[in-house]
Design an enzyme around this catalytic site. Structure first.
Site, PDB file in Angstrom:
ATOM      1  N   CYS A  82      -8.375  -3.844   8.325  1.00 56.73           N
ATOM      2  CA  CYS A  82      -8.968  -3.111   7.302  1.00 56.73           C
ATOM      3  C   CYS A  82      -9.557  -1.881   8.016  1.00 56.73           C
ATOM      4  O   CYS A  82      -9.452  -0.589   7.322  1.00 56.73           O
ATOM      5  CB  CYS A  82      -9.889  -3.882   6.508  1.00 56.73           C
ATOM      6  SG  CYS A  82      -9.210  -5.154   5.391  1.00 56.73           S
ATOM      7  N   CYS A  94     -11.707  -8.580  12.064  1.00 61.24           N
ATOM      8  CA  CYS A  94     -10.797  -9.730  12.309  1.00 61.24           C
ATOM      9  C   CYS A  94      -9.270  -8.929  12.525  1.00 61.24           C
ATOM     10  O   CYS A  94      -9.161  -7.764  12.246  1.00 61.24           O
ATOM     11  CB  CYS A  94     -10.755 -10.384  10.884  1.00 61.24           C
ATOM     12  SG  CYS A  94     -10.013  -9.962   9.585  1.00 61.24           S
ATOM     13  N   LYS A 141       0.935  -1.434   0.001  1.00 57.49           N
ATOM     14  CA  LYS A 141      -0.020  -0.077   0.141  1.00 57.49           C
ATOM     15  C   LYS A 141       1.013   1.288  -0.018  1.00 57.49           C
ATOM     16  O   LYS A 141       1.898   1.408   0.652  1.00 57.49           O
ATOM     17  CB  LYS A 141      -0.774  -0.109   1.444  1.00 57.49           C
ATOM     18  CG  LYS A 141      -2.130  -1.199   1.367  1.00 57.49           C
ATOM     19  CD  LYS A 141      -2.847  -0.990   2.574  1.00 57.49           C
ATOM     20  CE  LYS A 141      -3.869  -2.435   2.443  1.00 57.49           C
ATOM     21  NZ  LYS A 141      -4.784  -2.353   3.829  1.00 57.49           N
TER      22      LYS A 141
END
Length: 562
Positions: free
Chosen positions: A475, A471, A208
């Site tokens: 994100c 999780c 990223k």
């Protein structure tokens, strides 16, 4: 003896530059899914295979396979689209997806949910041929959608970082024609192909990149493998500091995995950004781990090989020597909701969209309202890295009309609290296959609870950076929050405390595997203490560290689990 590589490495090498058996999988009408190898390959094309987990038991009872569908994430470096593109984005969501929604993401783009396999090619072709939008390399082991500061006040500087983000994105696109062949019915390439940056092994893991424009850290630099932080002198960008090796993912129960802040390698002039970016990416390609997916991100490469070794390799490959870091300061992150006037004398309206989910809700027809705005808007739309939307470059003559339309559909709501504006979650259930607990569907109610606690303790106008991720993959960027919740099991979360307002400090686990009622009672006590014991203007994350409630994470590898 060398260790066996992860099987994903075989899949990439054998894929013929990401083709695999995708065409055969598309044409197989006996199932709504792809074969296991191709499930990995479709990610490079911007897709995730999912199923509706709310309906698994029902489908199993009916002796049917899971209700498979796909998430498609668009490639939009900098997150900018025209009104005409928005209308096409909306139409595709309405006509070709089961969810019918547009979901703004933390990668400053949009994604669709609920695309059945039979509709995949139509979605790809409608987006490309009608809106000139693709989804190349928005997932998989490559550089993903490049994001940049979306602050509309510094219009000239924003244009510069936006153009740079597009340039970076395009530099790291594949040379392979596989995407066009498979999804756009493009002509097949008969000559041998090459990938000069990725080779046939691509990267060890996702990568990223972000471009930040201080004083705003709206891109959360410490969530990205590679960041370029603009150094501004006399209202001009003189170059960029290069921050490498950040990332937020971890694995429950494995203390060799952890979130990590990036390291500032130093300053480079603007004209060297592409050379340095490629050097960082190829260094990670060659030095990154390929045995364990959990240890394959750039942050672990720096931990394994050392910061100086990695930095020197980047200098060698790029031919650029890092200078001392330039001076900058982050003073805030998040988005400035409401109207601001840019230096170009155009108006920019940033609207809050809870969870980034654009749909027509009861009493709040966001999706159809944005269609009405797109039909008259003369500027652009800018998606932010915080799941919000900027209706940008509105001339003075159109400002009142845009505001009227935005209020009618609920895009402007004066009753939205500062706490709600500072709360964010990933999608999680029911579609994400990695989800362990609710996130998007849990956030609104939890925000109500936190608003109530703030009011109970007499500080209703205060706010805390609150984030939930279903999780430990990260994100929802919970590992850069003052209060971060990470899903552990249905209805249960790990509670992390101690991040700061500007996103430059990691939180640390305070309580493990607690249920929703315990979360609220724990926060009740902590917010009460903050209200009564804090110093003047002391933020919640700073307070819990000063008060000894949680220890500060200075060096993640040493402190995160200590």
């Amino acid at each position: 003896m060398s260790q066996k590589l992860h099987d994903n490495e075989r899949i990439k090498i054998e894929s013929n530059f990401l083709r695999g058996k995708l065409v055969e999988g598309i044409n197989d009408n006996t199932t709504g899914a792809f074969p296991s190898d191709e499930v990995q390959l479709v990610k490079f094309h911007g897709l995730y295979q999912q199923d509706n987990r709310d309906r698994r038991a029902e489908r199993k009872q009916q002796k049917l396979e899971p209700l498979y569908s796909f998430l498609l994430r668009a490639r939009l470096p900098g997150g900018v689209v025209t009104p005409q593109q928005w209308l096409e984005i909306d139409r595709v969501a309405e006509e070709l997806t089961d969810a019918g929604s547009i979901r703004l993401t933390t990668r400053q783009t949009f994604q669709y949910h609920g695309i059945f396999k039979r509709n995949l090619k139509s979605v790809f072709q409608e987006l490309k041929f009608k809106a000139n939008i693709d989804s190349i390399f928005t997932a998989g082991d490559v550089n993903r959608n490049t994001i940049c500061t979306s602050n509309p006040e510094q219009s000239v500087l924003h244009t510069e970082v936006y153009e740079l983000s597009k340039k970076i994105s395009e530099h790291f696109l594949p040379k392979s024609n596989a995407y066009a062949e498979i999804w756009l019915d493009g002509e097949k390439v008969l000559d041998t192909e090459e990938e000069p940056i990725y080779h046939n092994i691509f990267l060890p893991r996702k990568f990223k990149i972000a471009v930040a424009l201080p004083p705003y850290n709206d891109v959360d630099i410490h969530a990205n493998d590679l960041n370029f932080i603009a150094i501004i002198e006399d209202e001009k960008i003189t170059g960029y500091n290069v921050v490498v090796g950040a990332g937020l993912g971890m694995t429950h129960g494995d203390k060799t995995t952890f979130p990590r802040l990036g390291d500032d390698f130093g300053f480079i002039p603007t004209d060297k950004v592409i050379e340095v970016a490629e050097a960082v990416v190829t260094t990670q390609r060659d030095l990154g781990g390929r045995v364990s997916r959990s240890h394959a991100r750039t942050k672990y490469t720096l931990e394994t090989h050392g910061i100086e070794t990695f930095k020197q390799e980047v200098e060698k490959r790029s031919g650029v020597t890092f200078a001392a870091p330039g001076a900058y300061e982050f003073t805030e992150r998040g988005d400035r909701i409401g109207w601001v006037k840019g230096i170009d004398n155009k108006w920019h309206l940033t609207v809050f969209i809870e969870n980034g989910r654009i749909l027509d809700f009861d009493g709040k027809p966001l999706k159809s309202g944005l269609v009405k705005i797109a039909k008259v808007h003369q500027g652009t739309f800018r998606m932010t890295a915080n799941q919000n939307l900027v209706i940008a470059s509105v001339p003075e003559s159109e400002k009142d009309n845009i505001e009227k339309l935005a209020r009618e559909c609920g895009l402007i709501d004066d009753g939205t609290s500062a706490q709600r504006l500072d709360s964010m979650a990933c999608v999680s259930l029911p579609t994400c296959p990695l989800a362990m607990a609710e996130a998007e569907r849990y956030l609104p109610g939890l925000t109500d609870d936190v608003e109530g606690l703030l009011a109970k303790h007499g500080i209703a106008k205060d706010h805390i950076i609150l984030r939930i991720t279903g999780c430990p993959n990260g994100c929802g960027r919970a590992m850069l929050a003052e209060i971060g919740l990470v899903g552990k099991a249905p209805g249960r979360y790990n509670l992390h405390l101690g991040g700061n307002k500007i996103g430059t400090r990691l939180p640390k686990m305070y309580a493990e595997n607690i249920d929703e009622a315990t979360i609220v009672s724990t926060l009740d006590e902590l917010i009460g203490r903050w209200a009564n014991e804090r110093n003047q203007n002391e933020d919640f994350g700073d307070f819990v560290i000063r008060a000894g409630i949680i220890a500060e994470v200075v060096i993640a590898a040493r402190d995160f689990y200590a």
